[in-house]
Scaffold this motif. Structure first.
Motif, PDB file in Angstrom:
ATOM      1  N   ARG A   1      -3.198  12.401  -3.658  1.00 56.95           N
ATOM      2  CA  ARG A   1      -3.671  13.773  -3.841  1.00 56.95           C
ATOM      3  C   ARG A   1      -4.158  14.419  -2.550  1.00 56.95           C
ATOM      4  O   ARG A   1      -4.497  15.586  -2.543  1.00 56.95           O
ATOM      5  N   LEU A   2      -4.258  13.633  -1.458  1.00 58.72           N
ATOM      6  CA  LEU A   2      -4.921  14.169  -0.259  1.00 58.72           C
ATOM      7  C   LEU A   2      -3.986  14.287   0.940  1.00 58.72           C
ATOM      8  O   LEU A   2      -4.433  14.348   2.085  1.00 58.72           O
ATOM      9  N   GLY A   3      -2.680  14.288   0.656  1.00 59.37           N
ATOM     10  CA  GLY A   3      -1.689  14.284   1.729  1.00 59.37           C
ATOM     11  C   GLY A   3      -1.871  15.416   2.727  1.00 59.37           C
ATOM     12  O   GLY A   3      -1.501  15.299   3.895  1.00 59.37           O
ATOM     13  N   ASP A   4      -2.457  16.523   2.292  1.00 61.25           N
ATOM     14  CA  ASP A   4      -2.563  17.678   3.190  1.00 61.25           C
ATOM     15  C   ASP A   4      -3.773  17.602   4.120  1.00 61.25           C
ATOM     16  O   ASP A   4      -3.882  18.400   5.051  1.00 61.25           O
ATOM     17  N   ILE A   5      -4.710  16.683   3.878  1.00 62.15           N
ATOM     18  CA  ILE A   5      -5.882  16.657   4.772  1.00 62.15           C
ATOM     19  C   ILE A   5      -6.004  15.372   5.586  1.00 62.15           C
ATOM     20  O   ILE A   5      -6.799  15.312   6.514  1.00 62.15           O
ATOM     21  N   THR A   6      -5.259  14.338   5.228  1.00 61.15           N
ATOM     22  CA  THR A   6      -5.442  13.077   5.976  1.00 61.15           C
ATOM     23  C   THR A   6      -4.174  12.723   6.760  1.00 61.15           C
ATOM     24  O   THR A   6      -3.056  12.953   6.288  1.00 61.15           O
ATOM     25  N   PRO A   7      -4.355  12.156   7.974  1.00 61.87           N
ATOM     26  CA  PRO A   7      -3.183  11.824   8.798  1.00 61.87           C
ATOM     27  C   PRO A   7      -2.275  10.799   8.116  1.00 61.87           C
ATOM     28  O   PRO A   7      -2.748   9.934   7.381  1.00 61.87           O
ATOM     29  N   LYS A   8      -0.985  10.914   8.397  1.00 62.20           N
ATOM     30  CA  LYS A   8       0.001   9.999   7.805  1.00 62.20           C
ATOM     31  C   LYS A   8       0.024   8.684   8.586  1.00 62.20           C
ATOM     32  O   LYS A   8      -0.436   8.614   9.715  1.00 62.20           O
ATOM     33  N   MET A   9       0.640   7.685   7.971  1.00 61.80           N
ATOM     34  CA  MET A   9       0.840   6.382   8.633  1.00 61.80           C
ATOM     35  C   MET A   9       2.098   6.482   9.502  1.00 61.80           C
ATOM     36  O   MET A   9       3.094   7.044   9.074  1.00 61.80           O
ATOM     37  N   GLN A  10       2.041   5.934  10.728  1.00 59.96           N
ATOM     38  CA  GLN A  10       3.220   5.896  11.607  1.00 59.96           C
ATOM     39  C   GLN A  10       3.619   4.445  11.810  1.00 59.96           C
ATOM     40  O   GLN A  10       2.744   3.589  11.992  1.00 59.96           O
ATOM     41  N   THR A  11       4.910   4.175  11.816  1.00 62.28           N
ATOM     42  CA  THR A  11       5.372   2.830  12.145  1.00 62.28           C
ATOM     43  C   THR A  11       5.611   2.761  13.648  1.00 62.28           C
ATOM     44  O   THR A  11       6.240   3.651  14.223  1.00 62.28           O
ATOM     45  N   LEU A  12       5.092   1.711  14.287  1.00 64.85           N
ATOM     46  CA  LEU A  12       5.285   1.544  15.735  1.00 64.85           C
ATOM     47  C   LEU A  12       6.174   0.328  15.947  1.00 64.85           C
ATOM     48  O   LEU A  12       5.816  -0.777  15.528  1.00 64.85           O
ATOM     49  N   SER A  13       7.297   0.517  16.600  1.00 63.15           N
ATOM     50  CA  SER A  13       8.179  -0.628  16.837  1.00 63.15           C
ATOM     51  C   SER A  13       7.513  -1.548  17.865  1.00 63.15           C
ATOM     52  O   SER A  13       6.629  -1.126  18.623  1.00 63.15           O
ATOM     53  N   ALA A  14       7.962  -2.809  17.891  1.00 66.24           N
ATOM     54  CA  ALA A  14       7.318  -3.814  18.751  1.00 66.24           C
ATOM     55  C   ALA A  14       7.298  -3.385  20.209  1.00 66.24           C
ATOM     56  O   ALA A  14       6.383  -3.741  20.954  1.00 66.24           O
TER      57      ALA A  14
END
Ligand SMILES: Cc1cc2nc3c(=O)[nH]c(=O)nc-3n(C[C@H](O)[C@H](O)[C@H](O)COP(=O)(O)OP(=O)(O)OC[C@H]3O[C@@H](n4cnc5c(N)ncnc54)[C@H](O)[C@@H]3O)c2cc1C
Length: 396
Positions: A229-242
Motif C-alpha cells: 500500500r505504500l509504494g508511492d512513499i517508500t524507495p524501491k528495492m534495487q538489485t546490484l550485480s556482483a
C-alpha cells in the motif's frame, strides 16, 4: 574523497568489467546509484557494549484503538503496535488524540512514556491540551529504547484470523500520517531521524527455494496481510550485480530506509514536551479503576506490552527480541542483512539483531523472557565478523 574522485573511481570500476557486464550494469543501476565508499563494520565480540532484550507489544487483533468509559473518565486506548511502534507512533497518536479532543478537554492525561506515549502527549499539546504523562518508567528505561528502531511499519501487525476487517485501511492511514510527521525531524542536529542505505546480501539467489522449516509443536502464526500500500512513499528495492557492489557475496539488493537514533530523538521529544508546558508524574497503576481517580477526565492509555497484565488484555502475545550494540562507527553509513542477522550503524552504536529464519515459528514468538542472552549476541556478531573477514581490501 571529492566528487571528481568518486566519478573517476566509478568509471574505473566500470572499465574493469566485461563488455556484457558493463552493459547489464548500465541498464540496471545508473551511475548515481552505485555504492561508493563502503566502510567495513568492525564486527568483533569484544566490541559489544550492550545487549538489550525486550518484548514487542504484539496484539493478535492489531493495535487497540477503542474508547472505554471508566467511572467518569474517558479512556482512549493506544497500545499493541507490535514490531512497528516507532514507525506508527505519530499516526496512531494523531488518530487517538482526535478521539480524545472530541470532548474538548483542557487537560489530558497520557499513561506511559514509551515512544507511543511521548508522541501522543506531543500531539495532544499540538491540539491545544495541557498534558500530564503518568508513567512508572521514564523514556530511557522503557521497552521502546530496546528496539531496533528502523522504519518497519508493517512488522507483525496482527493475526490473519483475529484482525478486524478495516485494519489495512487504519494501518495505512496511521502509516502515512507518521511518515509526514517524521519529515520535520530529518536533517536536524544530531540526526534524530535519518535515512541510510540498507543492503540485503545472500550467498544464494534471492528466489532460490528455501528448505522447509522443521515441524512446529504449536501452530505457526499466520499474520494479517497488509499488501503493498505504500509504494508511492517508500524507495524501491534495487538489485546490484556482483560487479557493482563491494560485498564478498554474489547476490545483493539495496533499498534506502528511515531509522531512529534513540538518544537524540528521545531527548528532542522530551525537551519539546517540557517546553510546551508538559508535566511528568511517576506513578505505577495496578488496576484500570485507578484511572477514574486522576484529575484529568480524558486519558490516553499507552502502556505497551504491560496491557497484558494491567488490562488483562489476552490478545497481547509476548514476542521477544534482542539487540546487541557495538562501539559506534560514524564512518559506517549503512545497514545490511545477511544470514538472518541485521546490522545498522546508529549514532550510539552499531546495532545487530538476529531476526530469525523466514517460515516456521517467528523467532521469540510467545516468549516473555527479557534476560539478555550473551550467546545469541555473540552468534549474531560472528555472522558479521565472518562476512567482513572475507572482504578483500581492494574492494573497500
Ligand atoms: C527487538 C525489537 C525490535 C524492534 N524494532 C522495531 C523497529 O525496527 N521499528 C519499529 O517501529 N518498532 C520496533 N519495535 C517495536 C517497538 O519497540 C514497540 O512497538 C514500541 O516501543 C512500543 O512502544 P510503547 O510506547 O507502546 O511501549 P513501551 O515502550 O513499553 O512503553 C510503555 C510505557 O507505559 C508505562 N507503563 C506500563 N505499565 C504501566 C503501569 N501499570 N503504570 C504506569 N505506567 C505504566 C511504561 O513505564 C512505559 O513508560 C521493536 C521491538 C523489539 C522488542
Amino acid at each position: 574523497m571529492d566528487r571528481r574522485d568518486l566519478l573517476k573511481n566509478s568509471l574505473a570500476g566500470l572499465a574493469g568489467l566485461s563488455a556484457t557486464a558493463r552493459m547489464a550494469a548500465a541498464q540496471t543501476v545508473p551511475l548515481m546509484d552505485r555504492p561508493f565508499n563502503i566502510a567495513p563494520i568492525r564486527a568483533h565480540v569484544d566490541r559489544i557494549t550492550d545487549i538489550k532484550s525486550c518484548i514487542r507489544p504484539f496484539r493478535t487483533k492489531g493495535p487497540r484503538l477503542d474508547v472505554e468509559q471508566i467511572g467518569n473518565a474517558m479512556v482512549v486506548h493506544n497500545y499493541g503496535h507490535s514490531g512497528a511502534g516507532w514507525s506508527l507512533s505519530w499516526g496512531s497518536a494523531d488518530m487517538q488524540v482526535q478521539k480524545a479532543m472530541s470532548r474538548s478537554p483542557k487537560k489530558i492525561a497520557v499513561i506511559g512514556c514509551g515512544i507511543i506515549g511521548l508522541t501522543t502527549a506531543l500531539m495532544a499539546q499540538r491540539a491545544g491540551a495541557q498534558v500530564t504523562i503518568y508513567t512508572k518508567e521514564l523514556f530511557q528505561r522503557t521497552r521502546s529504547v530496546r528496539a531496533n528502531g528502523s522504519w518497519t511499519p508493517a512488522s507483525h501487525m496482527a493475526l490473519a484470523s483475529d484482525a478486524p476487517s478495516d485494519l489495512g485501511d487504519t494501518w495505512e492511514r496511521m502509516t502515512r500520517i507518521s511518515w509526514k510527521n517524521l519529515r520535520p525531524y530529518i536533517g536536524m542536529a544530531g540526526n534524530p531521524v535519518a535515512f541510510a542505505d540498507h543492503y540485503y546480501l545472500s550467498d544464494t539467489p534471492f528466489d532460490a527455494p528455501v528448505a522447509p522449516p522443521p515441524p512446529s509443536p504449536v501452530p505457526v502464526p499466520e499474520y494479517y496481510e497488509l499488501g503493498n500500500r505504500l509504494g508511492d512513499i517508500t524507495p524501491k528495492m534495487q538489485t546490484l550485480s556482483a560487479e557493482l557492489h563491494p560485498f564478498p557475496v554474489p547476490y545483493a539488493r539495496r533499498t534506502t530506509r528511515l531509522f531512529f537514533n534513540f538518544s537524540e530523538y528521545g531527548h528532542l521529544l522530551i525537551s519539546d514536551f517540557y517546553a510546551a508546558g508538559g508535566k511528568m508524574v511517576m506513578r505505577n497503576f495496578h488496576s484500570p479503576g485507578e484511572l477514574a481517580h486522576l484529575p484529568e477526565k480524558v486519558i490516553i492509555n499507552c502502556p505497551g506490552y504491560a496491557a497484558h497484565d494491567w488490562w488483562q488484555d489476552k490478545a497481547m502475545v509476548p514476542h521477544r527480541g534482542q539487540t546487541e550494540w557495538l562501539i559506534p562507527q560514524p564512518e559506517v553509513n549503512y545497514g545490511l542483512t545477511y544470514r538472518n542477522v541485521e546490522a545498522l550503524s546508529k549514532s550510539d552504536g552499531v546495532m545487530m539483531i538476529d531476526i530469525g529464519a523466514r517460515g516456521g515459528m517467528p523467532k521469540g514468538y510467545g516468549m516473555s523472557n527479557e534476560v539478555p542472552d550473551r550467546a545469541e549476541a555473540e552468534r549474531a556478531v560472528r555472522v558479521m565478523e565472518e562476512l567482513f573477514s572475507r572482504f578483500p581490501s581492494h574492494r573497500i
